[in-house]
Scaffold this motif. Structure first.
Motif, short mmCIF file in Angstrom:
data_model
loop_
_atom_site.label_atom_id
_atom_site.label_comp_id
_atom_site.label_asym_id
_atom_site.label_seq_id
_atom_site.Cartn_x
_atom_site.Cartn_y
_atom_site.Cartn_z
N GLY A 114 4.51 110.58 -105.38
CA GLY A 114 4.21 109.56 -106.38
C GLY A 114 5.31 108.53 -106.54
O GLY A 114 5.24 107.71 -107.46
N ALA A 115 6.32 108.55 -105.67
CA ALA A 115 7.43 107.61 -105.79
C ALA A 115 6.95 106.17 -105.66
O ALA A 115 6.08 105.86 -104.85
N SER A 116 7.51 105.32 -106.49
CA SER A 116 7.12 103.90 -106.47
C SER A 116 7.68 103.21 -105.23
O SER A 116 8.74 103.57 -104.71
N ASN A 117 6.97 102.19 -104.78
CA ASN A 117 7.43 101.40 -103.64
C ASN A 117 8.43 100.35 -104.09
O ASN A 117 8.31 99.77 -105.17
N MET A 118 9.41 100.10 -103.23
CA MET A 118 10.37 99.05 -103.49
C MET A 118 9.76 97.69 -103.16
O MET A 118 8.90 97.57 -102.28
N VAL A 119 10.22 96.66 -103.86
CA VAL A 119 9.73 95.30 -103.63
C VAL A 119 10.88 94.44 -103.13
O VAL A 119 12.03 94.88 -103.03
N GLY A 120 10.55 93.19 -102.82
CA GLY A 120 11.54 92.30 -102.22
C GLY A 120 12.82 92.17 -102.99
O GLY A 120 13.91 92.21 -102.41
N GLN A 121 12.72 92.02 -104.31
CA GLN A 121 13.95 91.84 -105.08
C GLN A 121 14.80 93.11 -105.11
O GLN A 121 16.02 93.04 -105.21
N ASP A 122 14.17 94.29 -105.01
CA ASP A 122 14.94 95.53 -104.92
C ASP A 122 15.84 95.51 -103.69
O ASP A 122 17.03 95.85 -103.76
N THR A 123 15.26 95.14 -102.55
CA THR A 123 16.06 95.13 -101.32
C THR A 123 17.12 94.05 -101.37
O THR A 123 18.25 94.25 -100.91
N PHE A 124 16.79 92.89 -101.94
CA PHE A 124 17.77 91.80 -102.03
C PHE A 124 18.93 92.19 -102.93
O PHE A 124 20.10 91.99 -102.58
N ASN A 125 18.63 92.77 -104.09
CA ASN A 125 19.69 93.15 -105.02
C ASN A 125 20.67 94.13 -104.40
O ASN A 125 21.89 93.98 -104.54
N LEU A 126 20.15 95.14 -103.72
CA LEU A 126 21.03 96.13 -103.10
C LEU A 126 21.77 95.53 -101.91
O LEU A 126 22.95 95.83 -101.68
N ALA A 127 21.11 94.66 -101.16
CA ALA A 127 21.75 94.05 -100.00
C ALA A 127 22.95 93.18 -100.39
O ALA A 127 23.99 93.20 -99.72
N ILE A 128 22.82 92.40 -101.46
CA ILE A 128 23.94 91.53 -101.83
C ILE A 128 25.12 92.34 -102.35
O ILE A 128 26.28 91.94 -102.16
N VAL A 129 24.85 93.48 -102.99
CA VAL A 129 25.94 94.36 -103.42
C VAL A 129 26.69 94.88 -102.20
O VAL A 129 27.93 94.89 -102.15
N LEU A 130 25.94 95.33 -101.19
CA LEU A 130 26.57 95.86 -99.97
C LEU A 130 27.31 94.76 -99.21
O LEU A 130 28.40 94.99 -98.69
N ALA A 131 26.73 93.57 -99.15
CA ALA A 131 27.38 92.47 -98.44
C ALA A 131 28.68 92.07 -99.12
O ALA A 131 29.66 91.69 -98.46
N ALA A 132 28.72 92.15 -100.46
CA ALA A 132 29.91 91.74 -101.21
C ALA A 132 30.95 92.85 -101.32
O ALA A 132 32.09 92.58 -101.71
N GLY A 133 30.56 94.07 -101.00
CA GLY A 133 31.49 95.17 -101.11
C GLY A 133 31.82 95.55 -102.54
O GLY A 133 32.93 96.00 -102.83
N VAL A 134 30.86 95.37 -103.44
CA VAL A 134 31.07 95.66 -104.85
C VAL A 134 30.85 97.14 -105.13
O VAL A 134 29.96 97.76 -104.55
N GLY A 135 31.66 97.71 -106.01
CA GLY A 135 31.55 99.12 -106.35
C GLY A 135 30.46 99.38 -107.37
O GLY A 135 29.87 98.46 -107.95
#
Length: 205
Positions: free
Chosen positions: A43-64
Motif C-alpha cells: 500500500g506504499a504511496s508512489n513518489m511524484v516529480g517534486q519528491d524526486t527533485f527535492n531529494l535530488a537537490i539535497v544530494l547535489a548540494a551535499g546538505v546534511g
C-alpha cells in the motif's frame, strides 16, 4: 510508479551515496512535509516529480539531514521573476503575456504551466515538468537540452530548455531578492538534462 524505497535506491546510485544516508535524508524531508508519506509494503504511496527533485537537490548540494528541510524549502519556494519563450529566435511569450494561438505553449492549459503566473514557484514547476504534465507541448525526452542552475546565495535559479528550435528560459529568486545582485562569491548547483531524464524514469518506474 516508484515508492520511497525505490526512489532512495535509484538516487543513491545516481549520486554515488550510501542507501542509508539517502534514506535518512528522505525521512527528514518526509517529516518536514517535503516528501510524500510513502508508507510501507503493497500500500506504499508512489513518489511524484517534486519528491524526486527535492531529494535530488539535497544530494547535489551535499546538505546534511538537519539542514535539508530548510534548504529544500528555500529552493522550492523561489518565485518566478522573469521568463521568455523563443521560437526561431523570436520572443513569443513572457510571464503575464497571453499565450499566442499556434505556439507550443498554447497546447497546455495555462493553469498547468507554473511559468505563466507570476506567483509560480520553482518547486511546483519542476515537479510538474518531471511528472510529464508538459510533455505534449515541451517534447524534450529524446533530443531536448535542459539545464537548471541554482545559486545558493539568495537563492536564485535559472532554468533553460531547448527543443526543436525553441528555447524556454525561466528565472526564479527568493521573495524580495534582486536576481541581478551578484555577491563576491557563492556556491552553485547545476543539474542537466540526463539527470532530469533519470528523475522521470524514477517516477515512471
Amino acid at each position: 510508479m516508484a515508492n520511497s524505497t525505490n526512489m532512495a535506491v535509484a538516487l543513491a546510485a545516481i549520486f554515488g551515496q550510501s542507501l542509508t544516508s539517502v534514506e535518512g535524508l528522505s525521512r527528514a524531508l518526509k517529516q518536514a512535509g517535503l516528501r510524500t508519506d510513502g508508507g510501507k509494503g503493497r500500500g506504499a504511496s508512489n513518489m511524484v516529480g517534486q519528491d524526486t527533485f527535492n531529494l535530488a537537490i539535497v544530494l547535489a548540494a551535499g546538505v546534511g539531514m538537519t539542514a535539508a528541510p530548510a534548504f529544500v524549502r528555500n529552493v522550492i519556494d523561489m518565485e518566478l521573476k522573469s521568463g521568455v519563450l523563443l521560437q526561431d529566435g523570436q520572443a513569443v511569450w513572457t510571464p503575464g503575456k497571453q499565450v499566442p494561438r499556434g505556439s507550443a505553449l498554447s497546447l497546455m492549459k495555462q493553469d498547468l504551466l507554473p511559468g505563466v503566473e507570476i506567483t509560480s514557484t520553482l518547486g511546483e514547476f519542476m515537479g510538474n515538468w518531471i511528472d510529464g504534465l508538459f510533455d505534449a507541448a515541451l517534447p524534450w525526452k529524446e533530443d531536448g537540452v535542459a539545464r537548471l542552475e541554482i545559486g545558493l546565495s539568495g537563492p536564485w535559479a535559472d532554468f533553460a530548455l531547448e527543443w526543436g528550435g525553441n528555447r524556454l528560459e525561466l528565472g526564479f529568486a527568493a521573495q524580495g531578492m534582486d536576481p541581478g545582485t551578484e555577491p563576491d562569491w557563492e556556491r552553485r548547483i547545476i543539474l542537466r538534462g540526463e539527470l532530469f531524464r533519470k528523475l522521470v524514469q524514477i517516477v515512471e518506474s
